[in-house]
Write a protein that holds these residues in place. Sequence first.
Motif, PDB file in Angstrom:
ATOM      1  N   ASP A 153       0.878  -1.169   0.000  1.00 15.24           N
ATOM      2  CA  ASP A 153       0.000   0.000   0.000  1.00 15.24           C
ATOM      3  C   ASP A 153       0.918   1.223   0.000  1.00 15.24           C
ATOM      4  OD1 ASP A 153      -1.768   2.034   0.475  1.00 15.24           O
ATOM      5  OD2 ASP A 153      -2.505   1.276   2.389  1.00 15.24           O
ATOM      6  N   VAL A 154       1.094   1.855  -1.170  1.00 15.57           N
ATOM      7  CA  VAL A 154       2.057   2.953  -1.314  1.00 15.57           C
ATOM      8  C   VAL A 154       1.384   4.292  -1.001  1.00 15.57           C
ATOM      9  CG1 VAL A 154       3.669   4.123  -2.872  1.00 15.57           C
ATOM     10  CG2 VAL A 154       3.339   1.645  -3.059  1.00 15.57           C
ATOM     11  N   GLN A 155       1.951   5.004  -0.034  1.00 14.77           N
ATOM     12  CA  GLN A 155       1.509   6.352   0.313  1.00 14.77           C
ATOM     13  C   GLN A 155       2.489   7.359  -0.308  1.00 14.77           C
ATOM     14  OE1 GLN A 155      -1.406   6.743   2.137  1.00 14.77           O
ATOM     15  NE2 GLN A 155      -1.559   4.525   1.988  1.00 14.77           N
ATOM     16  N   LYS A 156       2.382   8.638   0.071  1.00 16.15           N
ATOM     17  CA  LYS A 156       3.230   9.659  -0.555  1.00 16.15           C
ATOM     18  C   LYS A 156       4.715   9.461  -0.220  1.00 16.15           C
ATOM     19  CE  LYS A 156       3.469  14.658  -1.281  1.00 16.15           C
ATOM     20  NZ  LYS A 156       2.963  15.984  -0.861  1.00 16.15           N
ATOM     21  N   ASN A 157       5.015   9.243   1.053  1.00 16.35           N
ATOM     22  CA  ASN A 157       6.423   9.177   1.473  1.00 16.35           C
ATOM     23  C   ASN A 157       6.830   7.845   2.095  1.00 16.35           C
ATOM     24  OD1 ASN A 157       7.134  11.879   0.740  1.00 16.35           O
ATOM     25  ND2 ASN A 157       5.850  12.563   2.458  1.00 16.35           N
ATOM     26  N   PHE A 158       5.947   6.897   2.063  1.00 17.36           N
ATOM     27  CA  PHE A 158       6.256   5.592   2.661  1.00 17.36           C
ATOM     28  C   PHE A 158       5.249   4.580   2.136  1.00 17.36           C
ATOM     29  CE2 PHE A 158       3.318   7.783   5.458  1.00 17.36           C
ATOM     30  CZ  PHE A 158       2.337   6.826   5.686  1.00 17.36           C
ATOM     31  N   ALA A 159       5.392   3.327   2.579  1.00 14.30           N
ATOM     32  CA  ALA A 159       4.436   2.277   2.190  1.00 14.30           C
ATOM     33  C   ALA A 159       4.301   1.278   3.327  1.00 14.30           C
ATOM     34  CB  ALA A 159       4.902   1.577   0.916  1.00 14.30           C
ATOM     35  N   PHE A 160       3.209   0.521   3.275  1.00 11.90           N
ATOM     36  CA  PHE A 160       3.024  -0.597   4.206  1.00 11.90           C
ATOM     37  C   PHE A 160       2.774  -1.856   3.394  1.00 11.90           C
ATOM     38  CE2 PHE A 160       2.027   2.724   7.333  1.00 11.90           C
ATOM     39  CZ  PHE A 160       2.695   2.219   8.446  1.00 11.90           C
ATOM     40  N   VAL A 161       3.286  -2.973   3.872  1.00 15.07           N
ATOM     41  CA  VAL A 161       3.010  -4.268   3.236  1.00 15.07           C
ATOM     42  C   VAL A 161       2.199  -5.106   4.210  1.00 15.07           C
ATOM     43  CG1 VAL A 161       4.012  -6.431   2.400  1.00 15.07           C
ATOM     44  CG2 VAL A 161       5.012  -4.245   1.723  1.00 15.07           C
ATOM     45  N   THR A 162       1.052  -5.585   3.726  1.00 13.93           N
ATOM     46  CA  THR A 162       0.167  -6.425   4.540  1.00 13.93           C
ATOM     47  C   THR A 162       0.196  -7.838   3.987  1.00 13.93           C
ATOM     48  OG1 THR A 162      -1.259  -4.509   4.801  1.00 13.93           O
ATOM     49  CG2 THR A 162      -2.165  -6.630   5.481  1.00 13.93           C
ATOM     50  N   THR A 163       0.439  -8.817   4.856  1.00 13.90           N
ATOM     51  CA  THR A 163       0.490 -10.212   4.411  1.00 13.90           C
ATOM     52  C   THR A 163      -0.882 -10.866   4.563  1.00 13.90           C
ATOM     53  OG1 THR A 163       0.961 -11.313   6.511  1.00 13.90           O
ATOM     54  CG2 THR A 163       2.832 -10.310   5.390  1.00 13.90           C
ATOM     55  N   ALA A 164      -1.064 -11.988   3.857  1.00 17.23           N
ATOM     56  CA  ALA A 164      -2.327 -12.737   3.958  1.00 17.23           C
ATOM     57  C   ALA A 164      -2.248 -13.783   5.066  1.00 17.23           C
ATOM     58  CB  ALA A 164      -2.635 -13.417   2.629  1.00 17.23           C
ATOM     59  N   ASN A 165      -1.069 -13.886   5.694  1.00 14.91           N
ATOM     60  CA  ASN A 165      -0.864 -14.888   6.737  1.00 14.91           C
ATOM     61  C   ASN A 165      -1.575 -14.458   8.023  1.00 14.91           C
ATOM     62  OD1 ASN A 165       0.073 -16.650   8.689  1.00 14.91           O
ATOM     63  ND2 ASN A 165       2.194 -16.592   7.996  1.00 14.91           N
ATOM     64  N   ALA A 166      -2.557 -15.252   8.456  1.00 12.57           N
ATOM     65  CA  ALA A 166      -3.355 -14.892   9.641  1.00 12.57           C
ATOM     66  C   ALA A 166      -2.504 -14.810  10.907  1.00 12.57           C
ATOM     67  CB  ALA A 166      -4.472 -15.920   9.833  1.00 12.57           C
ATOM     68  N   LYS A 167      -1.364 -15.484  10.921  1.00 18.19           N
ATOM     69  CA  LYS A 167      -0.500 -15.483  12.109  1.00 18.19           C
ATOM     70  C   LYS A 167       0.469 -14.293  12.138  1.00 18.19           C
ATOM     71  CE  LYS A 167      -0.504 -20.377  13.361  1.00 18.19           C
ATOM     72  NZ  LYS A 167       0.354 -21.476  13.840  1.00 18.19           N
ATOM     73  N   MET A 168       0.536 -13.550  11.039  1.00 16.02           N
ATOM     74  CA  MET A 168       1.388 -12.351  10.985  1.00 16.02           C
ATOM     75  C   MET A 168       0.539 -11.169  11.420  1.00 16.02           C
ATOM     76  SD  MET A 168       4.324 -11.079  10.448  1.00 16.02           S
ATOM     77  CE  MET A 168       5.223  -9.625   9.862  1.00 16.02           C
ATOM     78  N   TYR A 169       0.692 -10.750  12.683  1.00 16.31           N
ATOM     79  CA  TYR A 169      -0.244  -9.807  13.291  1.00 16.31           C
ATOM     80  C   TYR A 169       0.063  -8.342  12.983  1.00 16.31           C
ATOM     81  CZ  TYR A 169       3.535  -9.511  16.764  1.00 16.31           C
ATOM     82  OH  TYR A 169       4.745  -9.359  17.381  1.00 16.31           O
ATOM     83  N   THR A 170       1.128  -8.077  12.245  1.00 14.16           N
ATOM     84  CA  THR A 170       1.490  -6.690  11.972  1.00 14.16           C
ATOM     85  C   THR A 170       1.780  -6.500  10.490  1.00 14.16           C
ATOM     86  OG1 THR A 170       3.083  -4.929  12.490  1.00 14.16           O
ATOM     87  CG2 THR A 170       3.935  -7.166  12.488  1.00 14.16           C
ATOM     88  N   ASP A 171       1.586  -5.252  10.009  1.00 11.27           N
ATOM     89  CA  ASP A 171       2.062  -4.959   8.664  1.00 11.27           C
ATOM     90  C   ASP A 171       3.527  -4.526   8.762  1.00 11.27           C
ATOM     91  OD1 ASP A 171       1.747  -2.454   9.798  1.00 11.27           O
ATOM     92  OD2 ASP A 171      -0.021  -1.940   8.624  1.00 11.27           O
ATOM     93  N   ILE A 172       4.170  -4.303   7.625  1.00  8.23           N
ATOM     94  CA  ILE A 172       5.601  -3.957   7.612  1.00  8.23           C
ATOM     95  C   ILE A 172       5.746  -2.576   6.981  1.00  8.23           C
ATOM     96  CG2 ILE A 172       7.890  -4.641   6.754  1.00  8.23           C
ATOM     97  CD1 ILE A 172       6.675  -7.572   6.656  1.00  8.23           C
ATOM     98  N   PHE A 173       6.422  -1.674   7.697  1.00 13.48           N
ATOM     99  CA  PHE A 173       6.628  -0.302   7.235  1.00 13.48           C
ATOM    100  C   PHE A 173       7.799  -0.266   6.251  1.00 13.48           C
ATOM    101  CE2 PHE A 173       8.868   3.770   7.665  1.00 13.48           C
ATOM    102  CZ  PHE A 173       7.853   4.664   7.347  1.00 13.48           C
ATOM    103  N   ILE A 174       7.578   0.365   5.086  1.00 12.19           N
ATOM    104  CA  ILE A 174       8.630   0.469   4.074  1.00 12.19           C
ATOM    105  C   ILE A 174       8.944   1.948   3.836  1.00 12.19           C
ATOM    106  CG2 ILE A 174       9.390  -0.230   1.756  1.00 12.19           C
ATOM    107  CD1 ILE A 174       8.516  -2.652   3.381  1.00 12.19           C
ATOM    108  N   PRO A 175      10.151   2.420   4.183  1.00  9.75           N
ATOM    109  CA  PRO A 175      10.507   3.817   3.888  1.00  9.75           C
ATOM    110  C   PRO A 175      10.503   4.066   2.381  1.00  9.75           C
ATOM    111  CG  PRO A 175      12.111   2.773   5.365  1.00  9.75           C
ATOM    112  CD  PRO A 175      11.231   1.690   4.845  1.00  9.75           C
ATOM    113  N   LYS A 176      10.338   5.316   1.987  1.00 13.48           N
ATOM    114  CA  LYS A 176      10.214   5.676   0.565  1.00 13.48           C
ATOM    115  C   LYS A 176      11.392   5.174  -0.264  1.00 13.48           C
ATOM    116  CE  LYS A 176       9.196   9.592  -2.463  1.00 13.48           C
ATOM    117  NZ  LYS A 176       9.021  11.059  -2.565  1.00 13.48           N
ATOM    118  N   ASN A 177      12.602   5.269   0.291  1.00 11.43           N
ATOM    119  CA  ASN A 177      13.794   4.900  -0.480  1.00 11.43           C
ATOM    120  C   ASN A 177      13.999   3.387  -0.584  1.00 11.43           C
ATOM    121  OD1 ASN A 177      14.426   4.602   2.234  1.00 11.43           O
ATOM    122  ND2 ASN A 177      16.580   5.130   1.968  1.00 11.43           N
ATOM    123  N   LYS A 178      13.063   2.598   0.028  1.00 22.77           N
ATOM    124  CA  LYS A 178      13.216   1.134  -0.024  1.00 22.77           C
ATOM    125  C   LYS A 178      12.018   0.456  -0.701  1.00 22.77           C
ATOM    126  CE  LYS A 178      16.534   0.844   3.675  1.00 22.77           C
ATOM    127  NZ  LYS A 178      16.982   0.171   4.906  1.00 22.77           N
TER     128      LYS A 178
END
Length: 729
Positions: A153-178
């Motif tokens: 999920d790409v925002q203006k200056n960062f992104a989040f990645v959401t997994t479909a794995n029910a046991k993965m309780y958090t999304d992952i923050f991705i800085p803009k440069n990555k």
Amino acid sequence: MSKKPKKLGKKPKDFTAQIFKILSREPSKSFNYKQIAAVLDLSDTKSRNEIIRDLKILKAQDKIHETEIGKYQIISKAEYYEGIVDMTSRKTGYFVCDELEDDVFIPFINLNHALDGDKVKAYIYNRRSSRKPEAEVLEILERAKTEFVGVIDVQKNFAFVTTANAKMYTDIFIPKNKIGDAEHGDVVLVTLEDWPKKADSPFGSVIKVLGKPGEHNTEIHAILAEYGLPYDFPIEVEAYANKIDTSITEEEIKKRRDMRDVLTFTIDPKDAKDFDDALSFQILENGNYEIGVHIADVSHYLQEGTILDDEAYKRATSVYLVDRVVPMLPEVLSNFACSLRPHEEKYTFSAVFQLNNKAEVLDAWFGRTVTYSDQRFAYEEAQNIIETKSDVIPAEISLTGSEYIVPKPIVEATLKMDELAKILRRKRMAAGAISFDKVEVKFNLNENAEPIGVYFKQSKDANHLIEEFMLLANRKVAEFIGKQKKTFIYRIHDEPNEDKLINLQTVIAKFGYSINFKSKKDISNSLNNLLSEVVGKKEQNLVDTLTIRSMSKAAYSTENIGHYGLAFDYYSHFTSPIRRYPDVMAHRLLQYYIDGGKSVSEEEYEEKCQHSSQMEALAAQAERDSVKYMQVKYMQDHKDQEFLGVISGVTEWGIYVEIIENKCEGMVRIREIKDDYYTFDDKQYALVGEVSKNMLQLGDEVYVKVKNADLVKKQLDFHFLRKRELLIS
């Protein structure tokens, strides 16, 4: 006049776990209450007093000691352990540790950034409001995985990645440069790089864009990436494999037992591309039968210490997805040099047995050979010979597409080996082996790898013929080394856990079946009776699946404990080195010991066994996910159809229904069942209607329709239509 009850003040806060966490991080250091309060960022008097109180309680319990007035240090025997985190789908987990009798609950607040499968150090404590202990993760010792597949999920200056794995309780923050080349909505593979102490989400970077959600190749590659499995070979590995000399030379033939003149043939699935085993047959002068089990000599080409061997070891197994095979070895070996193709000479590693008419093994020889396959059969062709005793293969099952005549010696060999295999199988069953002939779900795919039909694959006599001689070779090779007391790679299978069998008994009792717990032999006999009684019945797939789940998992080990499911004291994997690395190691060790070598390091090979078992488990999960994916894809095109299914699971949030005609399983949520208000009755494995008292329980037949087919989550949701009412005559 009764006194008014006193108003209860706010419950004092329990700082026990936090104190332990602080002290255990620096076990050689002493802390006073002020230092602990500072670490916890607390400055109010009330909290400080509660910390002083908890320090005194812990001291009284001999869990910490006072090194000088007001300063405390952890006692090394305190209740913290190393173990694994097993997450639930509800943001809580369990701490699993061999030293503890039961798994210990971990509330979300106590996870402290631990994820499913992580190896952690945890503190076990008893909550004041509950008798059950709880755990808090103090330190993450080793991440189970650092790469995850999800949708970005790409925002203006960062992104989040959401997994479909029910046991993965958090999304992952991705800085803009990555973020790299990823676009909003792409399926990506990310690596977890850091998780700052006060951050809600871990930080990561995109390492590969897999494609758009729902696209076939994207989802298949996502399945492989989720389990860290490759889908192609590194260029340097392919280049190395292509340079291997695969010619058959006179010099090498002289080092081997030449069996090219002995009648030899293969029996495999009709769509097989690699043939790693063949059988030879001849009648000896004494009237006994010499049957050779010939296995591709992969270790001749796969030399230790090469990049090709390193890659094969890393993979450890081929992965069989619905629409493709991800091989352990490059195609030049798996489909050509090591494949025992018809009318070609091949280097083989063989187990050659002399058997009499009672299928008793009178003699066994092991060693390197050169063989020539006279014929390739599909299972259907061999089955036709067994059933009809005829030499005519009809066009409709022929590999060539035309009717043909099988040479008489091959027909006679097939019939005699079928006869001997049936005796071997009867003996195995009499010794307590368990017959798992579970129905396999297969898909007919069109040219775009889309499922256009479902069919079921079941083992018949031709499958059992091959199975019995492969089992014989695996058993006798393991026995040959095992009796020499030398380090070897065994395929082990422990006895079933009694608690799991009791749970199985609870379920099958609802269908009128039972398990006899009197002895080990009685258990295996009643399990076999159960598996044969359910054949063809609506509950077959459910009972087969639950019975398999009640078993221990087979694994590789240097410590031989036998194989419960097969009823063998010695068992190994020797017969599939094209697709399993343990078989390659078994070949190498067998030749080394035949040549007089001393016993190798048990510790070194145990590590290799554990790696092979882990990779096998990951491959099995990927294979299951690919089947689920295909089932969801298939059902997407059948949304308007009404299906009859069997209730295969009952939970407090709904029922799972397995469709009878195609084995696709989906969920009906409890709130979706509109004819009454249902609640879960865990004693009866049922949902019970409040007004009607109508029951929906395990094994009931119900009609459903597809509500939602989610390709990314590989989930099916059903509409509940009605229960099937049985006619009473």
